[in-house]
Design a protein around this motif. Structure first.
Motif, PDB file in Angstrom:
ATOM      1  N   THR A   1     109.413 -10.146 -27.615  1.00 63.16           N
ATOM      2  CA  THR A   1     109.278 -11.750 -28.121  1.00 63.16           C
ATOM      3  C   THR A   1     110.581 -12.183 -28.294  1.00 63.16           C
ATOM      4  OG1 THR A   1     108.973 -10.851 -30.399  1.00 63.16           O
ATOM      5  CG2 THR A   1     106.968 -11.595 -28.823  1.00 63.16           C
ATOM      6  N   LEU A   2     111.638 -11.512 -28.348  1.00 69.92           N
ATOM      7  CA  LEU A   2     112.938 -12.362 -28.427  1.00 69.92           C
ATOM      8  C   LEU A   2     113.796 -12.220 -27.012  1.00 69.92           C
ATOM      9  CD1 LEU A   2     115.432 -13.549 -29.821  1.00 69.92           C
ATOM     10  CD2 LEU A   2     115.932 -11.149 -30.599  1.00 69.92           C
ATOM     11  N   THR A   3     113.206 -11.107 -26.162  1.00 77.44           N
ATOM     12  CA  THR A   3     114.046 -11.091 -25.123  1.00 77.44           C
ATOM     13  C   THR A   3     113.323 -12.087 -24.004  1.00 77.44           C
ATOM     14  OG1 THR A   3     114.440  -8.635 -25.401  1.00 77.44           O
ATOM     15  CG2 THR A   3     114.421  -9.457 -23.212  1.00 77.44           C
ATOM     16  N   VAL A   4     112.138 -12.096 -23.993  1.00 78.41           N
ATOM     17  CA  VAL A   4     111.511 -12.942 -23.072  1.00 78.41           C
ATOM     18  C   VAL A   4     112.064 -14.510 -23.143  1.00 78.41           C
ATOM     19  CG1 VAL A   4     109.418 -14.099 -22.210  1.00 78.41           C
ATOM     20  CG2 VAL A   4     109.530 -11.492 -22.602  1.00 78.41           C
TER      21      VAL A   4
ATOM     22  N   ALA B   1     111.431 -15.783 -33.138  1.00 79.13           N
ATOM     23  CA  ALA B   1     111.797 -14.385 -33.011  1.00 79.13           C
ATOM     24  C   ALA B   1     113.103 -13.552 -33.488  1.00 79.13           C
ATOM     25  CB  ALA B   1     111.521 -14.094 -31.707  1.00 79.13           C
ATOM     26  N   ALA B   2     114.064 -14.375 -33.334  1.00 83.48           N
ATOM     27  CA  ALA B   2     115.227 -13.991 -34.274  1.00 83.48           C
ATOM     28  C   ALA B   2     114.996 -13.586 -35.299  1.00 83.48           C
ATOM     29  CB  ALA B   2     116.616 -14.800 -33.570  1.00 83.48           C
ATOM     30  N   GLN B   3     114.569 -14.549 -36.234  1.00 84.07           N
ATOM     31  CA  GLN B   3     114.259 -14.414 -37.668  1.00 84.07           C
ATOM     32  C   GLN B   3     113.333 -13.170 -37.951  1.00 84.07           C
ATOM     33  OE1 GLN B   3     116.650 -16.279 -38.907  1.00 84.07           O
ATOM     34  NE2 GLN B   3     115.345 -17.704 -40.295  1.00 84.07           N
TER      35      GLN B   3
ATOM     36  N   PRO C   1     101.631 -14.654 -32.944  1.00 84.02           N
ATOM     37  CA  PRO C   1     100.546 -13.452 -33.032  1.00 84.02           C
ATOM     38  C   PRO C   1     101.208 -12.173 -32.267  1.00 84.02           C
ATOM     39  CG  PRO C   1      99.420 -15.547 -32.350  1.00 84.02           C
ATOM     40  CD  PRO C   1     100.861 -15.615 -32.219  1.00 84.02           C
ATOM     41  N   LEU C   2     102.304 -12.450 -31.474  1.00 88.82           N
ATOM     42  CA  LEU C   2     102.708 -11.099 -30.693  1.00 88.82           C
ATOM     43  C   LEU C   2     104.121 -10.455 -31.209  1.00 88.82           C
ATOM     44  CD1 LEU C   2     102.563 -12.494 -26.961  1.00 88.82           C
ATOM     45  CD2 LEU C   2     100.619 -11.039 -28.369  1.00 88.82           C
ATOM     46  N   LEU C   3     104.617 -11.053 -32.550  1.00 87.67           N
ATOM     47  CA  LEU C   3     105.801 -10.861 -33.080  1.00 87.67           C
ATOM     48  C   LEU C   3     105.698  -9.253 -33.577  1.00 87.67           C
ATOM     49  CD1 LEU C   3     107.016 -14.179 -34.847  1.00 87.67           C
ATOM     50  CD2 LEU C   3     107.910 -12.891 -32.935  1.00 87.67           C
ATOM     51  N   ASP C   4     104.533  -9.196 -34.270  1.00 88.28           N
ATOM     52  CA  ASP C   4     104.207  -7.827 -35.006  1.00 88.28           C
ATOM     53  C   ASP C   4     104.249  -6.637 -33.931  1.00 88.28           C
ATOM     54  OD1 ASP C   4     104.341  -8.939 -38.003  1.00 88.28           O
ATOM     55  OD2 ASP C   4     102.381  -9.898 -37.167  1.00 88.28           O
ATOM     56  N   ARG C   5     103.435  -6.873 -32.637  1.00 89.26           N
ATOM     57  CA  ARG C   5     103.207  -5.819 -31.802  1.00 89.26           C
ATOM     58  C   ARG C   5     104.560  -5.620 -31.009  1.00 89.26           C
ATOM     59  NH1 ARG C   5      97.978  -7.168 -28.460  1.00 89.26           N
ATOM     60  NH2 ARG C   5      98.662  -5.220 -27.787  1.00 89.26           N
ATOM     61  N   PHE C   6     105.161  -6.632 -30.432  1.00 85.87           N
ATOM     62  CA  PHE C   6     106.153  -6.561 -29.600  1.00 85.87           C
ATOM     63  C   PHE C   6     107.466  -7.508 -29.955  1.00 85.87           C
ATOM     64  CE2 PHE C   6     102.069  -6.983 -27.441  1.00 85.87           C
ATOM     65  CZ  PHE C   6     102.057  -5.870 -26.629  1.00 85.87           C
TER      66      PHE C   6
ATOM     67  N   ARG D   1     101.094  -8.653 -41.067  1.00 83.60           N
ATOM     68  CA  ARG D   1     100.903  -9.985 -40.956  1.00 83.60           C
ATOM     69  C   ARG D   1     101.984 -10.974 -40.613  1.00 83.60           C
ATOM     70  NH1 ARG D   1      95.758 -12.645 -44.134  1.00 83.60           N
ATOM     71  NH2 ARG D   1      96.236 -14.013 -42.579  1.00 83.60           N
ATOM     72  N   ARG D   2     103.315 -10.151 -40.849  1.00 85.86           N
ATOM     73  CA  ARG D   2     104.329 -10.736 -41.067  1.00 85.86           C
ATOM     74  C   ARG D   2     104.703 -11.693 -39.736  1.00 85.86           C
ATOM     75  NH1 ARG D   2     110.127  -7.301 -41.674  1.00 85.86           N
ATOM     76  NH2 ARG D   2     108.976  -7.121 -43.615  1.00 85.86           N
ATOM     77  N   GLY D   3     104.331 -11.332 -38.542  1.00 82.80           N
ATOM     78  CA  GLY D   3     104.723 -12.164 -37.188  1.00 82.80           C
ATOM     79  C   GLY D   3     103.878 -13.507 -37.397  1.00 82.80           C
ATOM     80  N   ARG D   4     102.616 -13.259 -37.840  1.00 85.12           N
ATOM     81  CA  ARG D   4     101.672 -14.416 -37.642  1.00 85.12           C
ATOM     82  C   ARG D   4     102.234 -15.505 -38.762  1.00 85.12           C
ATOM     83  NH1 ARG D   4      96.066 -10.764 -37.663  1.00 85.12           N
ATOM     84  NH2 ARG D   4      97.883  -9.584 -38.528  1.00 85.12           N
TER      85      ARG D   4
END
Length: 399
Positions: A274-277, A316-318, A265-270, A134-137
């Motif tokens: 999520t940083l590149t986009v 996303a960087a964090q 919500p996408l940070l954990d999966r991608f 659940r880190r990204g959320r």
């Protein structure tokens, strides 16, 4: 030994308090921009001196993030967060009561020092309260709190300052900080800083960490090289009226919140995408503003794209730093926060130096090229190796 987590409602309340604290810190940092004339007239200093309250704030955060994180690395996070929030409350109150510019400056420095440490420890504390998946959320929620400062905090503080005097919003911010302080002091467990899965990188990778920090520095320098002079751009290049500028800033800020809400919500999966986009989106927006800034519909669309890109980028960087930190995560996050604030100062300075040479439109070209360079640096990162995954497992077990 596994770390026993408190009840869900206690953890949720702590995250909400940290969101409120992020909102308060970010609003406090940028509020003098909206109160420039009022503060200048009341304390009898130039507008440039009031502007220095913002520039100096960012430089203080950049300079002291790492030293403060290192100095407090062995102190339980409950005490650290309680201390920085107490400083926020007291310094905001002092700002509201300051009789002279020197006192206001001292209060700003104290708040900046507190913020430097806050951004270093907040992420690991909040993330560590929940399961790793659940880190990204959790990071997304914290970022929404910070992003709301741009759309809601600074405009509301500016309005309140115009109707109740410039000191009134600082009193309100002191009150908000007090609410966050009480919740953290009462509900956050006291534990050793090295406990929990968020204390160390999940997949330590020193090279990848350096790449992410460099990407932060370059991308932030790029956006502020142009965006610092966005008001002049909208007037001279876009041909917008003064009345339209406020609405355009609202478009930018609202798009940032939408971007953060969608990316969280996408940070954990991608984690990489999520940083590149956002870096790609920022480059496209800046370069398009340079190339087609005389078209008002294009400007509106690109400001929305820029907001939607800049908003999630730091979040996303964090998230990446929490994954690849080669040591303790608060030290790694402090380094990334320092890179961000240095980028803000460097971008504004670079844009100002180039402004007489390339014009306001040219600063967006420079910003876009710097963002392209950030993308090039980001793409040099290697794919995660089996050894890195093994190190991540080992670090998690040791944590």
């Amino acid at each position: 030994m596994p770390v026993t987590r408190p009840a869900t409602w206690r953890r949720s309340a702590v995250v909400a308090a940290l969101m409120l604290a992020a909102f308060t810190f970010n609003t406090t940092e940028n509020l003098p921009i909206g109160l420039l004339d009022l503060i200048s007239a009341d304390v009898h200093v130039t507008q440039a001196a009031v502007g220095a309250l913002v520039t100096g704030y960012g430089l203080t955060v950049a300079a002291f993030s790492l030293p403060l994180a290192h100095a407090t690395r062995a102190i339980p996070r409950r005490f650290v967060l309680g201390g920085v929030l107490a400083v926020l409350v007291l310094a905001s109150g002092l700002s509201a009561m300051s009789p002279a510019y020197g006192v206001l400056l001292a209060a700003r420095v104290a708040t900046a020092l507190a913020q430097a440490l806050f951004w270093a420890v907040m992420g690991p504390v909040a993330v560590g309260l929940f399961a790793p998946e659940r880190r990204g959320r959790v990071l997304g929620l914290l970022s929404i709190g910070g992003s709301l400062a741009t759309v809601l905090g600074v405009p509301a503080g500016t309005w309140l300052g115009g109707h109740g005097g410039w000191r009134a919003p600082f009193l309100v911010l002191s009150g908000l900080g007090l609410v966050a302080l009480v919740v953290v002091a009462v509900l956050l467990p006291t534990s050793r800083p090295e406990e929990g899965h968020a204390a160390y990188g999940a997949t330590p990778d020193a090279r990848r960490f350096r790449i992410v920090v460099a990407t932060t520095a370059l991308s932030v320098t790029g956006v502020f090289a142009g965006f610092t002079y966005i008001v002049a751009f909208l007037d001279e290049v876009g041909g917008f009226s003064d009345d339209a500028v406020g609405a355009l800033f609202l478009v930018f800020g609202a798009a940032g919140i939408v971007g953060v809400a969608c990316a969280g919500p996408l940070l954990d999966r991608f984690p990489r995408a999520t940083l590149t986009v956002p870096v790609v989106g920022q480059a496209l927006a800046l370069l398009t503003l340079w190339a087609a800034g005389r078209s008002q519909p294009v400007v509106v669309a690109m400001l929305a794209l820029l907001g939607a890109s800049v908003g999630p980028l730091f979040m996303a960087a964090q998230n990446q730093v929490l994954r690849v930190a080669p040591g303790r995560t608060e030290m790694a996050l402090a380094a990334n926060s320092a890179a961000f604030n240095l980028g803000v100062a460097a971008g504004a300075l670079l844009g100002g130096l180039l402004l007489p040479v390339v014009g306001v439109r040219g600063t967006f070209l420079v910003g876009g090229l710097l963002t392209v360079a950030a993308l090039a640096v980001l793409r040099t990162g290697p794919a995660r190796t089996g050894r890195a995954r093994g190190l991540g497992v080992l670090a998690a077990e040791q944590g």
